[in-house]
Enzyme design. Structure first.
Site, PDB file in Angstrom:
ATOM      1  N   PHE A 141      -1.245  72.956  19.348  1.00  0.00           N
ATOM      2  CA  PHE A 141      -0.414  72.954  20.553  1.00  0.00           C
ATOM      3  C   PHE A 141       0.518  71.758  20.482  1.00  0.00           C
ATOM      4  CE2 PHE A 141       1.065  71.871  24.707  1.00  0.00           C
ATOM      5  CZ  PHE A 141       1.482  73.098  25.184  1.00  0.00           C
ATOM      6  N   ASP A 226       0.736  64.081  16.008  1.00  0.00           N
ATOM      7  CA  ASP A 226       1.042  64.327  17.418  1.00  0.00           C
ATOM      8  C   ASP A 226      -0.116  63.749  18.224  1.00  0.00           C
ATOM      9  OD1 ASP A 226       1.353  65.231  19.987  1.00  0.00           O
ATOM     10  OD2 ASP A 226       1.902  67.284  19.438  1.00  0.00           O
ATOM     11  N   LYS A 255       2.860  62.029  27.383  1.00  0.00           N
ATOM     12  CA  LYS A 255       1.828  62.045  28.427  1.00  0.00           C
ATOM     13  C   LYS A 255       1.540  60.640  28.987  1.00  0.00           C
ATOM     14  CE  LYS A 255       0.019  66.580  27.921  1.00  0.00           C
ATOM     15  NZ  LYS A 255       0.011  67.352  26.683  1.00  0.00           N
TER      16      LYS A 255
HETATM   17  C1  LIG Z   1       1.010  68.240  26.133  1.00  0.00           C
HETATM   18  C2  LIG Z   1       1.251  68.220  24.692  1.00  0.00           C
HETATM   19  C3  LIG Z   1       2.528  68.418  24.159  1.00  0.00           C
HETATM   20  C4  LIG Z   1       3.721  68.794  25.007  1.00  0.00           C
HETATM   21  O1  LIG Z   1       4.031  67.840  25.966  1.00  0.00           O
HETATM   22  P1  LIG Z   1       4.953  68.238  27.218  1.00  0.00           P
HETATM   23  O2  LIG Z   1       5.238  66.925  27.884  1.00  0.00           O
HETATM   24  O3  LIG Z   1       4.154  69.171  28.070  1.00  0.00           O
HETATM   25  O4  LIG Z   1       6.172  68.888  26.663  1.00  0.00           O
HETATM   26  C5  LIG Z   1       2.678  68.314  22.789  1.00  0.00           C
HETATM   27  N1  LIG Z   1       1.634  68.023  21.992  1.00  0.00           N
HETATM   28  C6  LIG Z   1       0.399  67.831  22.471  1.00  0.00           C
HETATM   29  C7  LIG Z   1      -0.715  67.488  21.524  1.00  0.00           C
HETATM   30  C8  LIG Z   1       0.155  67.937  23.831  1.00  0.00           C
HETATM   31  O5  LIG Z   1      -1.087  67.785  24.306  1.00  0.00           O
END
Ligand SMILES: *Cc1c(COP(=O)(O)O)cnc(C)c1O
Length: 401
Positions: A141, A226, A255
Site C-alpha cells: 500500500f 516507504d 503521516k
Molecule cells: C498512508 C500511506 C500512504 C499514503 O499516504 P496518504 O497521505 O494517505 O496519501 C503511503 N504509504 C504508506 C505505507 C501508507 O501507510
C-alpha cells in the site's frame, strides 16, 4: 434521530462514498481519547493510521502551529521563508541523509520517489530512456494516485482505474529470491514498506531487509523505504528499517511528520539521488509551506530525544505480551507487529473485522479493520499503560476470551 444519526446522514448526503466509516461522529479529542457529538468518550487505538503518533492536541505541536499561524502560513516555493532551511536540515539530520524534498500527502511523496528513481536511473545509472523498472511487493500500500494503484495488487484499489502506468513489477513480499530474479539492467529501484501496514501489519522474515539492501547495492538499484506508516517512532525506532540495521537510499515519510495537525510528507535521500532535480522539474504549491515546516520541526524535536521511541518499545512489548497468548486460542488466528503496532487476525467464528470494530465502538474503543479479518492496533505513542490495558480488556471482552 439522534445527533449521531443526523451527523452520519448529513455526511452521507453530499460526500462520495469512498469510505465506510464506523458510526461515530467525533467532536473533540485530547491525547488518546476522542469525544463524540453526544459527549461519549472513546479510546483511539487507530491514531489516524499513525498520523497521530504524538496524540490528539499535543501541546507542543499546537503551540508551534499557533505561533506560526500568527507569522506566515504560505509563501509558495516562489520565495524562501524562514522555517524552510531548519526543517530540511533537521529532517535530513534525523534521517542521516543529505537532502529533503517536501510534499504534502504520502501518495505525493511516493510519486516523488518514483520520479526521483526514474530520473536517477536515466541520468546517473544510464538506463535507456523510457525503460526504467521499479520493483514493488505484492499486497503493498503506497497510496491512491493513478500511478500508485497501477502497481497495487489489491483488486479493490485498482479495478476500473486503468489504463495503468507501466514500469512496475510486483514480487512476493519477504521473498528475496523472487526479488533477485526480478532485478534486471533496467531496474532503478525497489520500493517497499519495511513492515506492510495496510496489508495487516506484516513483518517480513528476519534477514529480508538486509538482503534487499545488499542486493540493491550490488546491482546499482535504489532501495526506497516507504516509512510513511512504519516510521517516526511507531515500531520503537525512528525508522522500522533500523530494527535490522538497514539504511535505505531513500526514505519516504508522511503521516506522523505532520503531527496530526497538517499534512506533511517528504522524500529524504542523498545528494547523488535527490540532486537529480533541477528547477521546474517537480514541485507543489503547498509542499514545504511555513505552517507545515513549523509543525514538522516540532515533530522532529519530539523524536530527537528518543522518548517516544522508548515508549513505543516498552508499551509495545507489553501490548505484544498481552496479545500474543490470544493467537491460536480460537478467537484470534494470528498476531503480528512491532513496537506499538499490531495486526490481529480475528477468527471468523467471532465475526468479521468490521463486526469486531463495531462491538469495540459500542464499548468505547475505536479501531478499524483492514482486509476483512484483521484489526490493527496502533494507539498514539503517548497512551498511558492503564488506558492501553483498558482497551485490551475491551478487545478480550468482545472476542469472548
Ligand atoms: C498512508 C500511506 C500512504 C499514503 O499516504 P496518504 O497521505 O494517505 O496519501 C503511503 N504509504 C504508506 C505505507 C501508507 O501507510
Amino acid at each position: 434521530m439522534t445527533s449521531t444519526e443526523r451527523g452520519i446522514a448529513a455526511a452521507e448526503a453530499h460526500s462520495a462514498h469512498n469510505y465506510h466509516p464506523l458510526p461515530v461522529v467525533v467532536a473533540t479529542a485530547e491525547g488518546a481519547w476522542m469525544t463524540d457529538v453526544t459527549g461519549r468518550r472513546y479510546l483511539d487505538l487507530l491514531a489516524g493510521y499513525s498520523a497521530l503518533n504524538f496524540g490528539h492536541g499535543n501541546r507542543r505541536l499546537l503551540d508551534a502551529a499557533r505561533a506560526q499561524l500568527e507569522r506566515v502560513t504560505l509563501t509558495s516555493r516562489a520565495f524562501h521563508h524562514d522555517r524552510f532551511a531548519d526543517f530540511c536540515t533537521r529532517l535530513a539530520e534525523l534521517c542521516g541523509m543529505e537532502l529533503v524534498l517536501p510534499m504534502n500527502t504520502g501518495a505525493e511523496a511516493v510519486e516523488t520517489a518514483v520520479k526521483t528513481a526514474r530520473k536517477w536511473g536515466y541520468r546517473v545509472k544510464g538506463v535507456p530512456d523510457g525503460r526504467a523498472k521499479i520493483i514493488v511487493a505484492d499486497n503493498n500500500f503506497h497510496g491512491r494516485t493513478t500511478t500508485i494503484v497501477s502497481f497495487s495488487t489489491d483488486p479493490e484499489a485498482r479495478a476500473d482505474f486503468g489504463p495503468y502506468t507501466p514500469g512496475f513489477e510486483s514480487v512476493p513480499y519477504g521473498d528475496l529470491a523472487a526479488l533477485a530474479a526480478a532485478v534486471d539492467e533496467h531496474t532503478v529501484a525497489v520500493l517497499l514498506e519495511p513492515i506492510q501496514g495496510e496489508a495487516g501489519v506484516l513483518v517480513p522474515p528476519a534477514g529480508y531487509l538486509p538482503g534487499v539492501r545488499k542486493l540493491t547495492r550490488d546491482r546499482d538499484v535504489l532501495f526506497i523505504a516507504d516509512e510513511i506508516q512504519s516510521g517516526l517512532g511507531r515500531t520503537g525506532r525512528t525508522f522500522a528499517c533500523e530494527h535490522e540495521d538497514v539504511v535505505p537510499d531513500v526514505y519516504v515519510l508522511g503521516k506522523a511528520l505532520g503531527g496530526g495537525v497538517v499534512p506533511v510528507s517528504a522524500v529524504v535521500s542523498s545528494r547523488e539521488v535527490l540532486g537529480v532535480f533541477a528547477p521546474g522539474e517537480h514541485g507543489s504549491t503547498f509542499g514545504g509551506n511555513p505552517l507545515a515546516c513549523a509543525v514538522a520541526l516540532e515533530v522532529i524535536e519530539l523524536l530527537r530525544t528518543g522518548e517516544f521511541q522508548q515508549r513505543a518499545t516498552e508499551l509495545g512489548a507489553h501490548l505484544h505480551h498481552e496479545l500474543g497468548p490470544l493467537a491460536g486460542g480460537g478467537a484470534v488466528d494470528a498476531v503480528r507487529g512491532r513496537g506499538l503496532w499490531a495486526g490481529v487476525d480475528i477468527n471468523p467464528s467471532r465475526g468479521s473485522g468490521r463486526a469486531v470494530s463495531e462491538r469495540l465502538l459500542a464499548r468505547g474503543v475505536l479501531v478499524k479493520e483492514t482486509h476483512g479479518a484483521t484489526i490493527r492496533i496502533a494507539p498514539p505513542l503517548m497512551i498511558s499503560k492503564a488506558d492501553l490495558d483498558w482497551g485490551l480488556d475491551q478487545l478480550r471482552h468482545v472476542l469472548g476470551v
